[in-house]
Design a protein around this motif. Structure first.
Motif, PDB file in Angstrom:
ATOM      1  N   LYS A 419       0.762  -1.230  -0.126  1.00  0.00           N
ATOM      2  CA  LYS A 419       0.068  -0.045   0.108  1.00  0.00           C
ATOM      3  C   LYS A 419       0.894   1.295  -0.037  1.00  0.00           C
ATOM      4  CE  LYS A 419      -3.749  -2.393   2.509  1.00  0.00           C
ATOM      5  NZ  LYS A 419      -3.169  -3.604   2.254  1.00  0.00           N
ATOM      6  N   ILE A 420       0.766   2.382  -1.051  1.00  0.00           N
ATOM      7  CA  ILE A 420       1.258   3.451  -0.792  1.00  0.00           C
ATOM      8  C   ILE A 420       0.932   4.360   0.110  1.00  0.00           C
ATOM      9  CG2 ILE A 420       1.720   5.513  -2.283  1.00  0.00           C
ATOM     10  CD1 ILE A 420       0.925   3.981  -4.705  1.00  0.00           C
ATOM     11  N   LEU A 421       1.901   4.559   1.253  1.00  0.00           N
ATOM     12  CA  LEU A 421       1.631   5.439   2.310  1.00  0.00           C
ATOM     13  C   LEU A 421       2.322   6.974   2.259  1.00  0.00           C
ATOM     14  CD1 LEU A 421       1.958   3.017   5.476  1.00  0.00           C
ATOM     15  CD2 LEU A 421      -0.113   3.396   4.092  1.00  0.00           C
ATOM     16  N   VAL A 422       3.052   6.953   1.426  1.00  0.00           N
ATOM     17  CA  VAL A 422       3.894   8.311   1.013  1.00  0.00           C
ATOM     18  C   VAL A 422       3.869   8.456  -0.465  1.00  0.00           C
ATOM     19  CG1 VAL A 422       5.800   9.678   1.030  1.00  0.00           C
ATOM     20  CG2 VAL A 422       5.190   8.540   3.120  1.00  0.00           C
ATOM     21  N   GLU A 423       3.361   9.470  -1.135  1.00  0.00           N
ATOM     22  CA  GLU A 423       3.256   9.633  -2.461  1.00  0.00           C
ATOM     23  C   GLU A 423       3.657  11.319  -3.009  1.00  0.00           C
ATOM     24  OE1 GLU A 423       0.637   8.264  -6.241  1.00  0.00           O
ATOM     25  OE2 GLU A 423      -0.527   9.013  -4.193  1.00  0.00           O
ATOM     26  N   ASP A 424       4.648  11.314  -3.726  1.00  0.00           N
ATOM     27  CA  ASP A 424       5.434  12.627  -4.092  1.00  0.00           C
ATOM     28  C   ASP A 424       5.926  13.297  -3.015  1.00  0.00           C
ATOM     29  OD1 ASP A 424       4.765  12.216  -6.855  1.00  0.00           O
ATOM     30  OD2 ASP A 424       2.600  12.905  -6.577  1.00  0.00           O
ATOM     31  N   GLY A 425       6.254  12.652  -1.904  1.00  0.00           N
ATOM     32  CA  GLY A 425       6.894  12.906  -0.923  1.00  0.00           C
ATOM     33  C   GLY A 425       5.816  13.432   0.301  1.00  0.00           C
ATOM     34  N   VAL A 426       4.659  13.505   0.163  1.00  0.00           N
ATOM     35  CA  VAL A 426       3.617  13.562   1.035  1.00  0.00           C
ATOM     36  C   VAL A 426       3.008  12.459   1.570  1.00  0.00           C
ATOM     37  CG1 VAL A 426       1.372  14.923   1.267  1.00  0.00           C
ATOM     38  CG2 VAL A 426       3.338  15.618  -0.379  1.00  0.00           C
ATOM     39  N   PRO A 427       2.884  12.367   2.723  1.00  0.00           N
ATOM     40  CA  PRO A 427       1.984  11.119   3.454  1.00  0.00           C
ATOM     41  C   PRO A 427       0.434  11.213   3.115  1.00  0.00           C
ATOM     42  CG  PRO A 427       3.334  12.468   5.211  1.00  0.00           C
ATOM     43  CD  PRO A 427       3.276  13.406   4.026  1.00  0.00           C
ATOM     44  N   ARG A 428       0.003  10.196   2.629  1.00  0.00           N
ATOM     45  CA  ARG A 428      -1.236   9.973   2.334  1.00  0.00           C
ATOM     46  C   ARG A 428      -2.075   9.670   3.366  1.00  0.00           C
ATOM     47  NH1 ARG A 428      -1.855   6.170  -2.835  1.00  0.00           N
ATOM     48  NH2 ARG A 428      -3.842   6.614  -2.642  1.00  0.00           N
ATOM     49  N   LEU A 429      -2.306  10.646   4.396  1.00  0.00           N
ATOM     50  CA  LEU A 429      -2.945  10.430   5.681  1.00  0.00           C
ATOM     51  C   LEU A 429      -3.935  11.402   6.009  1.00  0.00           C
ATOM     52  CD1 LEU A 429       0.057   8.994   7.689  1.00  0.00           C
ATOM     53  CD2 LEU A 429      -1.805   7.569   6.995  1.00  0.00           C
ATOM     54  N   SER A 430      -5.113  11.160   6.213  1.00  0.00           N
ATOM     55  CA  SER A 430      -6.253  11.975   6.644  1.00  0.00           C
ATOM     56  C   SER A 430      -5.946  12.516   7.868  1.00  0.00           C
ATOM     57  CB  SER A 430      -7.543  11.787   6.261  1.00  0.00           C
ATOM     58  OG  SER A 430      -7.889  10.636   6.805  1.00  0.00           O
ATOM     59  N   GLY A 431      -5.989  13.971   8.555  1.00  0.00           N
ATOM     60  CA  GLY A 431      -6.066  14.060   9.702  1.00  0.00           C
ATOM     61  C   GLY A 431      -4.561  14.319  10.357  1.00  0.00           C
ATOM     62  N   LEU A 432      -3.627  14.312   9.724  1.00  0.00           N
ATOM     63  CA  LEU A 432      -2.366  14.616  10.039  1.00  0.00           C
ATOM     64  C   LEU A 432      -2.215  16.099  10.762  1.00  0.00           C
ATOM     65  CD1 LEU A 432       0.582  13.706  10.480  1.00  0.00           C
ATOM     66  CD2 LEU A 432       1.173  14.522   8.109  1.00  0.00           C
ATOM     67  N   ASN A 433      -2.969  17.070  10.026  1.00  0.00           N
ATOM     68  CA  ASN A 433      -2.677  18.354  10.738  1.00  0.00           C
ATOM     69  C   ASN A 433      -3.278  18.383  12.021  1.00  0.00           C
ATOM     70  OD1 ASN A 433      -1.377  19.359   8.284  1.00  0.00           O
ATOM     71  ND2 ASN A 433      -3.199  20.129   7.549  1.00  0.00           N
ATOM     72  N   GLU A 434      -4.532  17.662  12.154  1.00  0.00           N
ATOM     73  CA  GLU A 434      -4.932  17.775  13.522  1.00  0.00           C
ATOM     74  C   GLU A 434      -4.082  16.894  14.644  1.00  0.00           C
ATOM     75  OE1 GLU A 434      -6.521  17.041  10.777  1.00  0.00           O
ATOM     76  OE2 GLU A 434      -8.198  18.522  10.640  1.00  0.00           O
ATOM     77  N   VAL A 435      -3.576  15.886  14.033  1.00  0.00           N
ATOM     78  CA  VAL A 435      -2.560  15.059  14.738  1.00  0.00           C
ATOM     79  C   VAL A 435      -1.241  16.140  15.448  1.00  0.00           C
ATOM     80  CG1 VAL A 435      -0.775  13.171  15.185  1.00  0.00           C
ATOM     81  CG2 VAL A 435      -3.179  12.925  14.168  1.00  0.00           C
ATOM     82  N   LEU A 436      -0.941  17.014  14.365  1.00  0.00           N
ATOM     83  CA  LEU A 436       0.328  17.744  14.819  1.00  0.00           C
ATOM     84  C   LEU A 436      -0.286  18.881  15.876  1.00  0.00           C
ATOM     85  CD1 LEU A 436       1.869  17.826  11.180  1.00  0.00           C
ATOM     86  CD2 LEU A 436       2.905  16.823  13.181  1.00  0.00           C
TER      87      LEU A 436
END
Length: 451
Positions: A419-436
């Motif tokens: 499964k692709i979890l990082v693409e074009d150097g960017v994590p494919r994860l929703s909600g990362l900004n909220e986690v940060l």
């Protein structure tokens, strides 16, 4: 047959001694399905990635880490202390850890690792001021899709018992052993391709009782688990073991039944030559942590000497408050530079460092059959590396050497379990900004800072 994913036109490092210029690699059902050179026809794929001119390697494996420490990165009062001064300064802050802060710090650590090309990591969680902290780590791993080896760390000796940490972060022996059994039952998956594994990891010889060392080894035998601890990291450890046990750290490690193929240790900087030979013969692996040990100023393991003596050596980021980052690419590059600085320009190549970061890490975790390489049947954990054209200008002859010698490199695409979890150097994860944002709140709370 249609495969799930096909990567084409890349320079593919399959394994030590097996590289395919202008090659392709096909993935199906989370495994490497097939590989080939440019002249061979690849299978039809549901999705194809053109990786023309890029390097593909197995995902890097982090063999030693303390993820919670990213809550206290670069903490000013202890940034220039010795190892023991650094620990004594931070233990009171880590006493503030709870499930939420550990969930957030683990989430951030795993995303950072993915961006640095790491697809599998252990974590040495040895501070337990509250219950269920490792449960919170598995929650992060499951949400992200990260391959995770949790190691149930422990400490029994507080300041009152002649140790370093405050009483609030240590536990009694029965609690440690009962929770270890609980975690193994709940999370450990011994099956091939497992995403979740559990190992047992008393923090260090000077922070736990002899009973914990011995019973952890016995529990590992019963459940077929790995064992992990810090060993021979600092000269003060030699002094402590001589005064308390009447022997060296390695001799005590052997005395309590840990010199076995189940074990891997972190650092291993100050053993004698005969001790290295004995542990290598016993099948013990080690994780070198170049950046952390250099930052603390406590020396660093001679990785190539350990390897020459038969010991398998992986790499680790170590704690995010000692090295302050979680980039396995950076650790791999630093391992190369440190090895050459120590032993000369002919002593170590980029392929040696890459082997440590892949095959070596897999050996530490006991998974060299399916991780750390891209042979057919291996877990589909791999990285397409991204470097700027400016950084690579003139690097025409050896993509693997250029990967570490030219800098910086980041993971353009990180794939875990197919499964692709990082693409074009960017994590494919929703909600990362909220986690940060939540992570920042917890970091300020633990560091006792106010706006």
């Amino acid at each position: 047959m249609t495969v799930d994913l096909l990567i084409t036109d890349a320079y593919i490092y399959i394994d030590r001694g097996h590289e395919i210029p202008n090659g392709w690699i096909a993935i199906k059902d989370g495994r490497v399905h097939s590989t080939g050179a440019g002249g061979q026809t690849p299978p039809v794929a549901s999705r194809a990635i053109d990786a023309r001119g890029q390097l593909v390697t197995p995902g890097l494996i982090n063999a030693h880490h303390h993820m919670y420490q990213n809550l206290t990165r670069s903490y000013a009062p202890v940034t220039n202390g010795t190892l023991f001064e650094w620990l004594q300064g931070l233990y009171p802050l880590w006493a503030g850890l709870d499930e939420e802060s550990v969930y957030l710090s683990t989430f951030v650590a795993m995303v950072e690792l993915l961006m640095g090309g790491c697809t599998t990591s252990m974590d040495h969680m040895y501070v337990h001021p509250r219950p269920n902290l490792i449960d919170a780590q598995f929650r992060s791993a499951h949400e992200i899709g990260f391959r995770f080896h949790a190691t149930r760390g422990s400490m029994t000796r507080s300041v009152e018992d002649g140790g370093l940490p405050p009483a609030s972060v240590v536990q009694d022996e029965d609690t440690i052993l009962a929770d270890s059994e609980r975690l193994v039952t709940k999370f450990h998956d011994p099956a091939p391709g497992a995403m979740d594994r559990v190992a047992l990891a008393p923090c260090s010889l000077f922070s736990v009782s002899e009973r914990i060392m011995r019973e952890s080894a016995a529990m590992a035998d019963r459940h077929d688990l790995r064992l992990h601890t810090h060993l021979a990291e600092d000269p003060e450890e030699d002094t402590y073991c001589a005064e308390v046990y009447g022997c060296t750290p390695t001799e005590y490690f052997e005395r309590v039944g840990w010199a076995s193929p189940r074990s891997w240790v972190a650092h291993y900087i100050y053993p004698s030559s005969s001790e290295i030979d004995r542990l290598a013969h016993a099948g013990v692996c080690t994780a070198q942590c170049p950046c952390s040990n250099m930052m603390i100023g406590g020396g660093a393991a001679d990785a190539m000497n350990l390897r020459a003596r038969g010991m398998r050596v992986g790499l680790g980021c170590d704690g995010s408050a000692s090295t302050d980052h979680a980039s396995m690419w950076l650790e791999t590059r630093m391992a190369l530079l440190l090895g050459r600085f120590r032993n000369g320009p002919h002593s170590m190549s980029a392929r040696d460092a890459l082997d440590m970061a892949t095959r070596g890490g897999a050996a530490c975790l006991g998974r060299e059959d399916e991780l750390g390489h891209l042979r057919v049947g291996a877990c589909a954990d791999l990285v397409i590396w991204k470097m700027s054209e400016v950084a690579l200008a003139g690097a025409l002859t050896d993509p693997v050497e250029a990967w570490l010698r030219c800098a910086p490199a980041v993971a353009g695409t990180t794939i875990v379990n197919g499964k692709i979890l990082v693409e074009d150097g960017v994590p494919r994860l929703s909600g990362l900004n909220e986690v940060l944002r939540a992570h920042m709140h917890e970091a300020r709370r633990i560091q006792r800072l106010t706006d």
